[in-house]
Design an enzyme around this catalytic site. Structure first.
Site, PDB file in Angstrom:
ATOM      1  N   LYS A  78       1.223  -1.266   0.189  1.00 31.73           N
ATOM      2  CA  LYS A  78       0.513  -0.314   0.406  1.00 31.73           C
ATOM      3  C   LYS A  78       1.004   1.680   0.499  1.00 31.73           C
ATOM      4  O   LYS A  78       2.038   1.215   0.700  1.00 31.73           O
ATOM      5  CB  LYS A  78      -0.724   0.501   0.924  1.00 31.73           C
ATOM      6  CG  LYS A  78      -1.698   1.284   1.072  1.00 31.73           C
ATOM      7  CD  LYS A  78      -2.809   0.892   2.584  1.00 31.73           C
ATOM      8  CE  LYS A  78      -3.363   1.448   2.715  1.00 31.73           C
ATOM      9  NZ  LYS A  78      -4.744   1.724   3.472  1.00 31.73           N
ATOM     10  N   SER A 152      -9.490   2.505   2.612  1.00 33.01           N
ATOM     11  CA  SER A 152      -8.004   2.848   1.687  1.00 33.01           C
ATOM     12  C   SER A 152      -7.746   1.907   1.361  1.00 33.01           C
ATOM     13  O   SER A 152      -6.273   2.401   0.409  1.00 33.01           O
ATOM     14  CB  SER A 152      -7.095   4.352   2.991  1.00 33.01           C
ATOM     15  OG  SER A 152      -6.861   3.364   3.797  1.00 33.01           O
ATOM     16  N   SER A 176      -9.809  -0.338   6.681  1.00 33.12           N
ATOM     17  CA  SER A 176      -9.508   0.577   5.585  1.00 33.12           C
ATOM     18  C   SER A 176      -9.331  -1.311   4.679  1.00 33.12           C
ATOM     19  O   SER A 176      -8.663  -1.251   3.757  1.00 33.12           O
ATOM     20  CB  SER A 176      -7.808   1.125   5.637  1.00 33.12           C
ATOM     21  OG  SER A 176      -9.224   2.222   5.693  1.00 33.12           O
TER      22      SER A 176
END
Length: 447
Positions: A78, A152, A176
């Site tokens: 990420k 996210s 997330s």
């Protein structure tokens, strides 16, 4: 010729250790899939093709190859975690395009275990919202390209669901990991506080954000979590009966659970009951103040992360979010509200070992330019589809999402398992029972 795309991390690592596969061929095959599919999915901000192939050769030459738990396994990271030699943009042009000098400790542990980082994945700006889109691109759900992957950690989830990598690293501050995992049909576990090193950003969202795995199987999630935690998460030889509470109540007043997600939770409860567990309907005693507490922590975390950035480079929704959060920062730092929530919920988790809920209330929003829409519209969209994940970041307790059933569109549905501190292995065992008795299709049919 053997294809390694679609294989699990456990299978790939075993083949590399036993010299049935070369790390370069495994990585090259996954890079080719990224090149073929990512224009449609939008999982990656940057792909490290040349560096990844060179690093695969380095793995092959390691003297300890036969002992590496992730030998030659391609992974995605990420884009809010430092990766040596790559910039960390956090979904916005407001951050400097400066290569990181060192890996985050979790990335370093992946590399030490033999994994090869093939790229950094898309996130919403500053990882604020549950929709992964913005000026750096939109990430779509590989199972339904008209919909958001979620956020996210949406880019990491989409990369795994599309078969571009077998596993990925993400993190979870208000859901997330669990939100995109639920949308994309993946297994994930937000570990309890302190199990895996955090240090995601300057504020760490006050200790609420945790790094964790995204995978297509429970065993891959267990393996990746073991590497991240630097200690094996052991499968129990004889899992005992668990007292499981099933709740279909939203912690956010006025938000209801849609029929597919409620059905998934009921049917998962039935599966676990048949597996020998004691299952009962029971709702946690969520306080009426929980919605405000969640909003205060969510916005305050953004305020800390936005401090020092040029606000002109942030979308209006993020500027408003940070502005609201500044008034809460000092109060949130005390941790008083989180401690009160833990005390309120502890008696419930003394009566029950595990809480089973839907992961989401409804399917993800459409794949649209949400960053161009107003703050209130974004907050309402996020709250209405993901009200069930934030409480467990506030408590700091482990929570995971497990695929279960499908939505009318054919995209995956999911359930959430929540436990007391230190029960990561127990949650994985329960997830494994769901997987064994109610298996899911592991990757989206994009080819």
């Amino acid at each position: 010729m053997t294809s390694w795309v679609g294989r699990t991390a456990v299978e790939i690592a075993a083949a590399v250790r036993e010299k049935r596969a070369e790390p370069r061929e495994v990585v090259a095959e996954h890079l080719a899939r990224i090149e073929r599919l990512d224009d449609r999915v939008g999982a990656f901000r940057t792909v490290r093709a040349e560096r990844a192939l060179a690093e695969a050769d380095e793995v092959a030459a390691r003297a300890d190859l036969t002992g590496l738990p992730l030998a030659g396994v391609p992974v995605a990271v990420k884009d809010n975690l430092p990766v040596r030699g790559e910039s960390r943009r956090l979904g916005t042009t407001a951050t400097p395009d400066t290569p990181a000098g060192e890996d985050h400790v979790t990335v370093a542990r992946l590399r030490a275990a033999g994994a090869v980082v093939v790229g950094l994945t898309n996130v919403p700006e500053l990882c604020v919202f549950g929709t992964t889109e913005g000026v750096l691109g939109t990430t779509r759900n590989p199972w339904d390209l008209s919909r958001q992957a979620g956020g996210s950690s949406g880019g990491s989830a989409a990369a795994v669901a599309a078969g571009m990598v077998p596993i990925a690293l993400g993190n979870d501050g208000m859901g997330s990991l669990r939100i995109p995992a639920a949308n994309c049909g993946l297994v994930t576990l937000k570990p309890g506080h302190g199990v895996v090193p955090a240090g995601i950003s300057d504020g760490d969202w006050f200790g609420m954000s945790e790094n964790g795995p995204l995978a297509t199987t429970v065993e891959d999630a267990r393996l990746l979590l073991s590497v991240l935690a630097d200690g094996e998460v052991v499968r129990q030889d004889a899992p005992g009966m668990r007292r499981i509470a099933v709740s279909l109540r939203s912690p956010v007043a006025g938000v209801t659970i849609s029929k597919p997600y409620a059905t998934a939770a009921r049917e998962a409860a039935g599966v676990l009951m048949k597996a020998g567990h004691q299952v009962r309907r029971a709702d946690p005693p969520y306080p009426a103040s929980l919605t405000l507490t969640s909003l205060a922590h969510w916005t305050a975390g953004t305020a800390v992360d936005a401090d020092g950035l040029d606000p002109r480079r942030l979308p209006r929704r993020t500027r408003v979010h940070a502005t609201i959060g500044r008034r809460f920062v000092n109060t949130v730092r005390t941790g008083t509200a989180r401690e009160e929530l833990r005390r309120r919920l502890e008696p419930f988790f003394a009566e029950y070992d595990v809480l089973l809920t839907p992961t989401l209330a409804r399917r993800s929003p459409k794949a649209a330019a949400w960053h161009e829409r107003g703050w209130l519209r974004n907050v309402l969209a996020n709250s209405q589809y993901s009200p069930l994940t934030p409480p467990w970041n506030l408590t700091g307790w482990p929570a995971m999402s497990v695929p279960f059933g499908t939505l009318p569109s054919g995209a995956p549905c999911a359930v959430q398992l929540v436990g007391r501190p230190g029960t990561e292995a127990e949650l994985l065992d329960l997830a494994g029972q769901l997987e064994q008795r109610h298996p899911w299709r592991r990757t989206a049919p994009l080819d």
